[in-house]
Design a protein around this motif. Structure first.
Motif, PDB file in Angstrom:
ATOM      1  N   HIS A   1     -62.192 -52.428  38.576  1.00  0.00           N
ATOM      2  CA  HIS A   1     -62.082 -53.503  39.560  1.00  0.00           C
ATOM      3  C   HIS A   1     -60.760 -53.356  40.291  1.00  0.00           C
ATOM      4  O   HIS A   1     -59.713 -53.164  39.658  1.00  0.00           O
ATOM      5  CB  HIS A   1     -62.123 -54.869  38.874  1.00  0.00           C
ATOM      6  N   ILE A   2     -60.799 -53.467  41.611  1.00  0.00           N
ATOM      7  CA  ILE A   2     -59.594 -53.316  42.422  1.00  0.00           C
ATOM      8  C   ILE A   2     -59.476 -54.519  43.351  1.00  0.00           C
ATOM      9  O   ILE A   2     -60.410 -54.849  44.073  1.00  0.00           O
ATOM     10  CB  ILE A   2     -59.649 -52.021  43.252  1.00  0.00           C
ATOM     11  N   LYS A   3     -58.323 -55.152  43.305  1.00  0.00           N
ATOM     12  CA  LYS A   3     -57.978 -56.215  44.253  1.00  0.00           C
ATOM     13  C   LYS A   3     -56.674 -55.801  44.905  1.00  0.00           C
ATOM     14  O   LYS A   3     -55.671 -55.613  44.215  1.00  0.00           O
ATOM     15  CB  LYS A   3     -57.816 -57.555  43.533  1.00  0.00           C
ATOM     16  N   LEU A   4     -56.687 -55.651  46.222  1.00  0.00           N
ATOM     17  CA  LEU A   4     -55.520 -55.130  46.928  1.00  0.00           C
ATOM     18  C   LEU A   4     -54.970 -56.112  47.943  1.00  0.00           C
ATOM     19  O   LEU A   4     -55.720 -56.840  48.581  1.00  0.00           O
ATOM     20  CB  LEU A   4     -55.890 -53.841  47.664  1.00  0.00           C
ATOM     21  N   GLN A   5     -53.669 -56.070  48.093  1.00  0.00           N
ATOM     22  CA  GLN A   5     -52.992 -56.812  49.153  1.00  0.00           C
ATOM     23  C   GLN A   5     -52.644 -55.873  50.306  1.00  0.00           C
ATOM     24  O   GLN A   5     -52.409 -56.309  51.419  1.00  0.00           O
ATOM     25  CB  GLN A   5     -51.720 -57.469  48.617  1.00  0.00           C
ATOM     26  N   GLU A   6     -52.574 -54.570  50.023  1.00  0.00           N
ATOM     27  CA  GLU A   6     -52.252 -53.560  51.027  1.00  0.00           C
ATOM     28  C   GLU A   6     -53.021 -52.280  50.686  1.00  0.00           C
ATOM     29  O   GLU A   6     -53.492 -52.121  49.555  1.00  0.00           O
ATOM     30  CB  GLU A   6     -50.752 -53.292  51.057  1.00  0.00           C
ATOM     31  N   PRO A   7     -53.180 -51.366  51.652  1.00  0.00           N
ATOM     32  CA  PRO A   7     -53.939 -50.136  51.384  1.00  0.00           C
ATOM     33  C   PRO A   7     -53.323 -49.320  50.248  1.00  0.00           C
ATOM     34  O   PRO A   7     -52.106 -49.341  50.037  1.00  0.00           O
ATOM     35  CB  PRO A   7     -53.856 -49.377  52.706  1.00  0.00           C
ATOM     36  N   ALA A   8     -54.164 -48.594  49.552  1.00  0.00           N
ATOM     37  CA  ALA A   8     -53.727 -47.737  48.449  1.00  0.00           C
ATOM     38  C   ALA A   8     -54.648 -46.517  48.392  1.00  0.00           C
ATOM     39  O   ALA A   8     -55.620 -46.424  49.151  1.00  0.00           O
ATOM     40  CB  ALA A   8     -53.765 -48.508  47.134  1.00  0.00           C
ATOM     41  N   THR A   9     -54.342 -45.608  47.506  1.00  0.00           N
ATOM     42  CA  THR A   9     -55.140 -44.407  47.315  1.00  0.00           C
ATOM     43  C   THR A   9     -55.655 -44.389  45.883  1.00  0.00           C
ATOM     44  O   THR A   9     -54.873 -44.526  44.937  1.00  0.00           O
ATOM     45  CB  THR A   9     -54.305 -43.148  47.594  1.00  0.00           C
ATOM     46  N   LEU A  10     -56.962 -44.210  45.741  1.00  0.00           N
ATOM     47  CA  LEU A  10     -57.567 -44.066  44.420  1.00  0.00           C
ATOM     48  C   LEU A  10     -57.643 -42.578  44.110  1.00  0.00           C
ATOM     49  O   LEU A  10     -58.138 -41.799  44.927  1.00  0.00           O
ATOM     50  CB  LEU A  10     -58.965 -44.688  44.392  1.00  0.00           C
ATOM     51  N   GLN A  11     -57.110 -42.193  42.961  1.00  0.00           N
ATOM     52  CA  GLN A  11     -57.130 -40.796  42.536  1.00  0.00           C
ATOM     53  C   GLN A  11     -57.977 -40.675  41.273  1.00  0.00           C
ATOM     54  O   GLN A  11     -57.852 -41.495  40.359  1.00  0.00           O
ATOM     55  CB  GLN A  11     -55.708 -40.294  42.255  1.00  0.00           C
ATOM     56  N   VAL A  12     -58.822 -39.656  41.245  1.00  0.00           N
ATOM     57  CA  VAL A  12     -59.698 -39.390  40.100  1.00  0.00           C
ATOM     58  C   VAL A  12     -59.525 -37.926  39.722  1.00  0.00           C
ATOM     59  O   VAL A  12     -59.505 -37.052  40.599  1.00  0.00           O
ATOM     60  CB  VAL A  12     -61.180 -39.653  40.454  1.00  0.00           C
ATOM     61  N   VAL A  13     -59.379 -37.651  38.440  1.00  0.00           N
ATOM     62  CA  VAL A  13     -59.173 -36.270  38.007  1.00  0.00           C
ATOM     63  C   VAL A  13     -59.948 -35.981  36.723  1.00  0.00           C
ATOM     64  O   VAL A  13     -60.097 -36.841  35.859  1.00  0.00           O
ATOM     65  CB  VAL A  13     -57.663 -35.959  37.813  1.00  0.00           C
ATOM     66  N   ASP A  14     -60.449 -34.766  36.650  1.00  0.00           N
ATOM     67  CA  ASP A  14     -61.051 -34.202  35.445  1.00  0.00           C
ATOM     68  C   ASP A  14     -59.891 -33.667  34.603  1.00  0.00           C
ATOM     69  O   ASP A  14     -58.973 -33.058  35.145  1.00  0.00           O
ATOM     70  CB  ASP A  14     -61.985 -33.060  35.884  1.00  0.00           C
ATOM     71  N   TYR A  15     -59.882 -33.928  33.328  1.00  0.00           N
ATOM     72  CA  TYR A  15     -58.877 -33.277  32.489  1.00  0.00           C
ATOM     73  C   TYR A  15     -59.436 -32.961  31.123  1.00  0.00           C
ATOM     74  O   TYR A  15     -60.578 -33.275  30.843  1.00  0.00           O
ATOM     75  CB  TYR A  15     -57.568 -34.075  32.432  1.00  0.00           C
ATOM     76  N   ARG A  16     -58.650 -32.310  30.322  1.00  0.00           N
ATOM     77  CA  ARG A  16     -59.003 -31.620  29.095  1.00  0.00           C
ATOM     78  C   ARG A  16     -59.556 -30.256  29.508  1.00  0.00           C
ATOM     79  O   ARG A  16     -58.806 -29.453  29.989  1.00  0.00           O
ATOM     80  CB  ARG A  16     -59.963 -32.413  28.230  1.00  0.00           C
ATOM     81  N   PHE A  17     -60.853 -29.998  29.426  1.00  0.00           N
ATOM     82  CA  PHE A  17     -61.417 -28.732  29.889  1.00  0.00           C
ATOM     83  C   PHE A  17     -61.939 -28.912  31.305  1.00  0.00           C
ATOM     84  O   PHE A  17     -62.622 -29.883  31.606  1.00  0.00           O
ATOM     85  CB  PHE A  17     -62.545 -28.273  28.964  1.00  0.00           C
ATOM     86  N   SER A  18     -61.632 -27.973  32.175  1.00  0.00           N
ATOM     87  CA  SER A  18     -62.041 -28.075  33.575  1.00  0.00           C
ATOM     88  C   SER A  18     -63.545 -27.847  33.715  1.00  0.00           C
ATOM     89  O   SER A  18     -64.195 -27.331  32.812  1.00  0.00           O
ATOM     90  CB  SER A  18     -61.285 -27.045  34.420  1.00  0.00           C
TER      91      SER A  18
END
Length: 168
Positions: free
Chosen positions: A71-88
Motif C-alpha cells: 500500500h502506498i500513500k504519497l504526498q509527493e512523487p516517488a519511484t518504486l523500485q523492484v529487484v530480484d535477488y538471491r539467485f538471478s
C-alpha cells in the motif's frame, strides 16, 4: 532370470529417485528476512525505507503465491523500485491491484556466460546488472495506490524479491 529382472527394477527405481532429487529446483528463498506467510500481508510502504522483502512459493497446482501486497500513500512523487535477488533469473510483474493492470515487469538476467548470479541482499542485486529490476514513477494523483507482485517466471519453487519506495 528373475534375479536379474529384480536387479534391473531396483536399479531403475534408484535412478528415478536420484533423478527426482536432482531435478527439483532449489529454493531461491531468503530465510533471513522471515518466513512466507500463508495469506497476503498488507504492507504500508514508506518513502526512503529499507528494502521490503516479499516471498513466494509454488503451490501444489503449480501456481506462484506471493505473500505481500504493498500500500502506498504519497504526498509527493516517488519511484518504486523492484529487484530480484538471491539467485538471478526470476521475472516479476508489478500489478496495480486496484485495476489489475500490469504496470511493468522485471527482466530475467544472467551473466554473459549464461550463468546464474547470486546476491546476498537486495542492495547488492540492485547494483548488479545481472539481476532483473524495475523502477517506475508513482505520484500522489491517487490518494491510495496498491501494488501486488506476480511471479511471471522462475526456475525455483520458492523465492524472495524486494521493493522500496524512494524520493524522486
Amino acid at each position: 532370470m528373475q534375479f536379474s529382472q529384480a536387479c534391473f527394477f531396483v536399479s531403475a527405481l534408484v535412478c528415478l529417485a536420484l533423478a527426482d532429487h536432482v531435478s527439483k529446483p532449489k529454493s531461491n528463498f531468503d530465510e533471513t528476512v522471515g518466513d512466507i506467510v500463508s495469506s497476503y500481508t498488507n504492507l504500508d510502504l514508506g518513502v526512503d525505507v529499507d528494502w521490503q522483502p516479499f516471498h513466494w512459493e509454488k503451490n501444489e497446482e503449480g501456481i506462484f503465491l506471493v505473500d505481500r501486497v504493498f500500500h502506498i500513500k504519497l504526498q509527493e512523487p516517488a519511484t518504486l523500485q523492484v529487484v530480484d535477488y538471491r539467485f538471478s533469473g526470476d521475472v516479476f510483474d508489478i500489478v496495480n491491484a486496484m485495476t489489475t493492470d500490469i504496470v511493468g515487469s522485471t527482466s530475467a538476467k544472467v551473466d554473459t556466460d549464461g550463468n546464474i548470479a547470486y546476491a546476498e541482499t537486495p542492495e547488492d542485486a540492485w547494483g548488479d546488472k545481472r539481476f532483473g529490476r524495475l523502477e517506475f514513477s508513482v505520484g500522489p494523483e491517487a490518494t491510495h495506490q496498491i501494488f501486488a507482485i506476480k511471479i511471471a517466471s522462475s526456475n525455483y519453487d520458492s523465492g524472495t524479491g524486494a521493493v522500496r519506495l524512494v524520493k524522486k
